[in-house]
Design an enzyme around this catalytic site. Structure first.
Site, PDB file in Angstrom:
ATOM      1  N   HIS A   1      -9.435   0.867  -5.045  1.00 22.92           N
ATOM      2  CA  HIS A   1      -8.445   0.060  -4.312  1.00 22.92           C
ATOM      3  C   HIS A   1      -7.061   0.540  -4.702  1.00 22.92           C
ATOM      4  O   HIS A   1      -6.786   0.748  -5.891  1.00 22.92           O
ATOM      5  CB  HIS A   1      -8.566  -1.431  -4.661  1.00 22.92           C
ATOM      6  CG  HIS A   1      -9.910  -1.985  -4.352  1.00 22.92           C
ATOM      7  ND1 HIS A   1     -10.340  -2.197  -3.069  1.00 22.92           N
ATOM      8  CD2 HIS A   1     -10.938  -2.308  -5.168  1.00 22.92           C
ATOM      9  CE1 HIS A   1     -11.577  -2.651  -3.096  1.00 22.92           C
ATOM     10  NE2 HIS A   1     -11.968  -2.718  -4.354  1.00 22.92           N
TER      11      HIS A   1
ATOM     12  N   TYR B   1       0.798  -1.238   0.000  1.00 21.14           N
ATOM     13  CA  TYR B   1       0.000   0.000   0.000  1.00 21.14           C
ATOM     14  C   TYR B   1       0.828   1.284   0.000  1.00 21.14           C
ATOM     15  O   TYR B   1       0.255   2.378  -0.024  1.00 21.14           O
ATOM     16  CB  TYR B   1      -0.944   0.004   1.215  1.00 21.14           C
ATOM     17  CG  TYR B   1      -1.879  -1.186   1.237  1.00 21.14           C
ATOM     18  CD1 TYR B   1      -2.806  -1.372   0.224  1.00 21.14           C
ATOM     19  CD2 TYR B   1      -1.823  -2.132   2.265  1.00 21.14           C
ATOM     20  CE1 TYR B   1      -3.655  -2.472   0.227  1.00 21.14           C
ATOM     21  CE2 TYR B   1      -2.674  -3.233   2.281  1.00 21.14           C
ATOM     22  CZ  TYR B   1      -3.581  -3.398   1.257  1.00 21.14           C
ATOM     23  OH  TYR B   1      -4.425  -4.481   1.257  1.00 21.14           O
TER      24      TYR B   1
ATOM     25  N   ARG C   1      -9.528 -11.891  -2.799  1.00 19.63           N
ATOM     26  CA  ARG C   1      -9.656 -10.469  -3.171  1.00 19.63           C
ATOM     27  C   ARG C   1     -10.161 -10.292  -4.597  1.00 19.63           C
ATOM     28  O   ARG C   1     -10.451  -9.178  -5.034  1.00 19.63           O
ATOM     29  CB  ARG C   1      -8.306  -9.752  -3.030  1.00 19.63           C
ATOM     30  CG  ARG C   1      -7.779  -9.702  -1.617  1.00 19.63           C
ATOM     31  CD  ARG C   1      -6.509  -8.866  -1.521  1.00 19.63           C
ATOM     32  NE  ARG C   1      -5.710  -9.280  -0.392  1.00 19.63           N
ATOM     33  CZ  ARG C   1      -5.877  -8.856   0.867  1.00 19.63           C
ATOM     34  NH1 ARG C   1      -6.819  -7.983   1.147  1.00 19.63           N
ATOM     35  NH2 ARG C   1      -5.105  -9.298   1.846  1.00 19.63           N
TER      36      ARG C   1
HETATM   37  C1  DQA Z   1      -7.736  -2.587  -0.536  1.00 20.26           C
HETATM   38  C2  DQA Z   1      -7.713  -4.034  -1.035  1.00 20.26           C
HETATM   39  C3  DQA Z   1      -8.451  -4.947  -0.077  1.00 20.26           C
HETATM   40  O1  DQA Z   1      -8.419  -6.277  -0.551  1.00 20.26           O
HETATM   41  C4  DQA Z   1      -7.835  -4.889   1.290  1.00 20.26           C
HETATM   42  O2  DQA Z   1      -8.569  -5.686   2.191  1.00 20.26           O
HETATM   43  C5  DQA Z   1      -7.645  -3.517   1.816  1.00 20.26           C
HETATM   44  C6  DQA Z   1      -7.223  -2.469   0.888  1.00 20.26           C
HETATM   45  C7  DQA Z   1      -6.846  -1.666  -1.422  1.00 20.26           C
HETATM   46  O3  DQA Z   1      -6.983  -0.451  -1.296  1.00 20.26           O
HETATM   47  O4  DQA Z   1      -6.035  -2.160  -2.206  1.00 20.26           O
HETATM   48  O5  DQA Z   1      -7.756  -3.264   3.014  1.00 20.26           O
HETATM   49  O6  DQA Z   1      -9.060  -2.108  -0.608  1.00 20.26           O
END
Ligand code: DQA
Length: 145
Positions: free
Chosen positions: A101, A22, A112
């Protein structure tokens, strides 16, 4: 236009958790970039983050019932993958919601790959780090013109 940037579960730890996935920018720093972008375009923006599913539902309802916004950017975090409550809340409100995301969720773990909110969102942007929010903002501007 007036927009709401809504962030869900664990997004308050952005910049501190899983930095390889992230990035290192905090949510406050990302929000500052969004705010600067909105100011440059003459758009108004509010920010809200919660780890509570119910509070996120309340915020979506409030945005709709009080006619506060033209559109919403929503990173629901892990709720994306299983929250039918958030899905129903998005479906219930007559406002464009863009799913955001930071990571490319399709290139990650299988759980995911499924978003239960995509079908009721106007569009989805993923994989560009903090840039996903800015790209989603552009998309919102384009459809609201
Ligand atoms: C997310 C992707 C999701 O799978 C994850 O649980 C997150 C962040 C992203 O910003 O990439 O908490 O939403």
């Amino acid at each position: 236009m007036k927009i709401l940037v809504l962030n869900g579960v664990n997004l308050n730890l952005t910049g501190l958790r899983e930095k390889g996935v992230y990035g290192t920018e905090t949510l406050a720093e990302i929000n500052a970039k969004i705010a600067a972008n909105c100011a440059a375009h003459g758009d108004e923006v509010d920010f809200y983050q919660s780890n509570s599913e119910g509070l996120l539902v309340d915020k979506l309802h409030e945005a709709f019932l009080n006619k506060l916004y033209d559109g919403i950017l929503f990173n629901a975090g892990a709720y994306t993958h299983y929250s039918y409550a958030l899905r129903d809340a998005i479906a219930a409100i007559d406002l464009p919601v863009v799913e955001v995301h930071m990571s490319n969720v399709q290139a990650r773990e299988e759980f995911r790959h499924k978003s239960v909110i995509s079908e009721v969102c106007r569009g989805t942007v993923c994989g560009f780090g903090a840039g996903s929010y800015l790209a989603a903002l552009e998309g919102l501007r384009y459809i609201l013109k």
